[in-house]
Each structure stands twice: as structure tokens, then as C-alpha cells.
Design a protein around this motif. Structure first.
Motif, short mmCIF file in Angstrom:
data_model
loop_
_atom_site.label_atom_id
_atom_site.label_comp_id
_atom_site.label_asym_id
_atom_site.label_seq_id
_atom_site.Cartn_x
_atom_site.Cartn_y
_atom_site.Cartn_z
N ASN A 13 -6.66 10.31 18.01
CA ASN A 13 -7.33 9.01 17.91
C ASN A 13 -6.71 7.97 18.84
OD1 ASN A 13 -9.59 9.04 16.00
ND2 ASN A 13 -8.04 9.89 14.64
N ARG A 14 -5.46 8.13 19.13
CA ARG A 14 -4.79 7.17 20.01
C ARG A 14 -5.30 7.30 21.44
NH1 ARG A 14 0.95 6.75 22.28
NH2 ARG A 14 0.89 8.99 22.12
N PHE A 15 -5.63 8.52 21.87
CA PHE A 15 -6.03 8.74 23.26
C PHE A 15 -7.54 8.81 23.47
CE2 PHE A 15 -1.67 10.42 23.26
CZ PHE A 15 -1.15 9.60 24.23
N ASP A 16 -8.32 8.89 22.43
CA ASP A 16 -9.77 8.99 22.58
C ASP A 16 -10.38 7.61 22.39
OD1 ASP A 16 -12.41 9.62 22.70
OD2 ASP A 16 -12.41 10.98 20.99
N ALA A 17 -10.57 6.91 23.50
CA ALA A 17 -11.08 5.55 23.44
C ALA A 17 -12.51 5.49 22.93
CB ALA A 17 -10.99 4.90 24.82
N SER A 18 -13.24 6.59 23.02
CA SER A 18 -14.63 6.59 22.57
C SER A 18 -14.75 6.86 21.07
CB SER A 18 -15.44 7.64 23.34
OG SER A 18 -15.00 8.94 22.98
N ALA A 19 -13.65 7.18 20.42
CA ALA A 19 -13.70 7.52 19.00
C ALA A 19 -14.06 6.31 18.16
CB ALA A 19 -12.35 8.08 18.53
N VAL A 20 -14.74 6.57 17.06
CA VAL A 20 -15.00 5.54 16.08
C VAL A 20 -13.62 5.04 15.63
CG1 VAL A 20 -16.03 5.12 13.81
CG2 VAL A 20 -17.09 6.71 15.40
N PRO A 21 -13.53 3.83 15.17
CA PRO A 21 -12.20 3.32 14.79
C PRO A 21 -11.39 4.32 13.96
CG PRO A 21 -13.84 1.62 14.51
CD PRO A 21 -14.58 2.89 14.88
N PRO A 22 -10.13 4.47 14.31
CA PRO A 22 -9.27 5.46 13.64
C PRO A 22 -9.22 5.33 12.13
CG PRO A 22 -8.19 4.66 15.60
CD PRO A 22 -9.44 3.83 15.42
N ARG A 23 -9.51 4.18 11.60
CA ARG A 23 -9.49 4.04 10.13
C ARG A 23 -10.58 4.87 9.47
NH1 ARG A 23 -6.69 -0.94 8.01
NH2 ARG A 23 -5.54 -1.64 9.82
N LEU A 24 -11.62 5.22 10.22
CA LEU A 24 -12.66 6.10 9.70
C LEU A 24 -12.40 7.55 10.12
CD1 LEU A 24 -15.37 6.73 8.37
CD2 LEU A 24 -16.46 6.12 10.52
N THR A 25 -12.20 7.76 11.40
CA THR A 25 -12.08 9.13 11.90
C THR A 25 -10.76 9.78 11.49
OG1 THR A 25 -11.23 8.36 14.02
CG2 THR A 25 -13.59 8.76 13.86
N GLY A 26 -9.70 9.01 11.44
CA GLY A 26 -8.40 9.58 11.08
C GLY A 26 -8.40 10.24 9.71
N PRO A 27 -8.72 9.48 8.65
CA PRO A 27 -8.74 10.09 7.32
C PRO A 27 -9.77 11.22 7.18
CG PRO A 27 -8.62 7.71 7.11
CD PRO A 27 -8.87 8.02 8.57
N ALA A 28 -10.92 11.09 7.83
CA ALA A 28 -11.94 12.14 7.75
C ALA A 28 -11.43 13.41 8.42
CB ALA A 28 -13.24 11.67 8.39
N ALA A 29 -10.82 13.28 9.59
CA ALA A 29 -10.28 14.45 10.29
C ALA A 29 -9.14 15.08 9.51
CB ALA A 29 -9.82 14.06 11.69
N LEU A 30 -8.30 14.26 8.94
CA LEU A 30 -7.19 14.79 8.14
C LEU A 30 -7.72 15.54 6.92
CD1 LEU A 30 -4.17 15.06 7.73
CD2 LEU A 30 -4.20 12.87 6.52
N ALA A 31 -8.74 15.00 6.27
CA ALA A 31 -9.33 15.67 5.11
C ALA A 31 -9.93 17.02 5.52
CB ALA A 31 -10.40 14.79 4.47
N ALA A 32 -10.60 17.07 6.67
CA ALA A 32 -11.18 18.32 7.15
C ALA A 32 -10.08 19.35 7.42
CB ALA A 32 -12.01 18.08 8.41
N ALA A 33 -9.00 18.91 8.05
CA ALA A 33 -7.90 19.82 8.35
C ALA A 33 -7.22 20.32 7.07
CB ALA A 33 -6.88 19.13 9.26
N ILE A 34 -7.03 19.44 6.12
CA ILE A 34 -6.39 19.84 4.85
C ILE A 34 -7.29 20.81 4.09
CG2 ILE A 34 -5.67 19.00 2.58
CD1 ILE A 34 -4.61 16.49 4.05
N ALA A 35 -8.59 20.54 4.08
CA ALA A 35 -9.53 21.43 3.39
C ALA A 35 -9.48 22.84 4.00
CB ALA A 35 -10.94 20.88 3.46
N ALA A 36 -9.45 22.90 5.33
CA ALA A 36 -9.36 24.19 6.00
C ALA A 36 -8.04 24.88 5.67
CB ALA A 36 -9.49 24.01 7.51
N TYR A 37 -6.96 24.14 5.68
CA TYR A 37 -5.64 24.69 5.39
C TYR A 37 -5.58 25.23 3.95
CZ TYR A 37 -0.56 24.73 4.66
OH TYR A 37 0.73 25.09 4.36
N GLU A 38 -6.11 24.46 3.00
CA GLU A 38 -6.08 24.91 1.61
C GLU A 38 -6.96 26.14 1.40
OE1 GLU A 38 -7.03 21.36 -0.57
OE2 GLU A 38 -4.95 20.67 -0.52
#
Length: 67
Positions: A13-38
Motif C-alpha cells: 500500500n505504501r508503493f501503490d499510489a493508485s490503491a484505494v486509501p490504505p485504511r480500506l485496502t490494508g485491513p481487507a488484504a490482511l483479512a484475505a491473507a489470514i483467511a488463506a493462511y488459516e
């Protein structure tokens, strides 16, 4: 492992200037990664890279529908 996933999401999120604000994409991406890991932990036959790919594709599909 969760801390490593969190750092990866922050870096993306720090390097992708086109990303939706990190407050939305960050938690959503983390949740997706955790779901896959679990899921991977629960299923001894699953491949983690494939699960992460599937989770992020679904996340992308959902985000695409919002915009």
C-alpha cells in the motif's frame, strides 16, 4: 506469520499510489491473507500460494464491484 503478512500489506500500500486509501485496502488484504493462511493450516493438502491467490482474486472481484 501474521506480522509478516501485515508488513507485506503495508509495503504494498505504501508503493501503490493508485490503491484505494490504505485504511480500506490494508485491513481487507490482511483479512484475505489470514483467511488463506488459516485455511492452509486446517487443510494439509492445500497449497498456500494457491489459497492466497484465490483469496486476493476474490477480494479484487469484490473491490472492482464497488468502484
Amino acid at each position: 506469520m501474521i506480522d509478516a503478512l501485515r508488513e507485506c500489506v503495508i509495503e504494498f500500500n505504501r508503493f501503490d499510489a493508485s490503491a484505494v486509501p490504505p485504511r480500506l485496502t490494508g485491513p481487507a488484504a490482511l483479512a484475505a491473507a489470514i483467511a488463506a493462511y488459516e485455511h492452509w493450516l486446517a487443510d494439509g493438502n492445500a497449497l498456500l500460494p494457491e489459497l492466497i491467490d484465490a483469496a486476493f482474486r476474490r477480494l479484487g472481484d469484490g473491490c472492482g464491484a464497488m468502484w
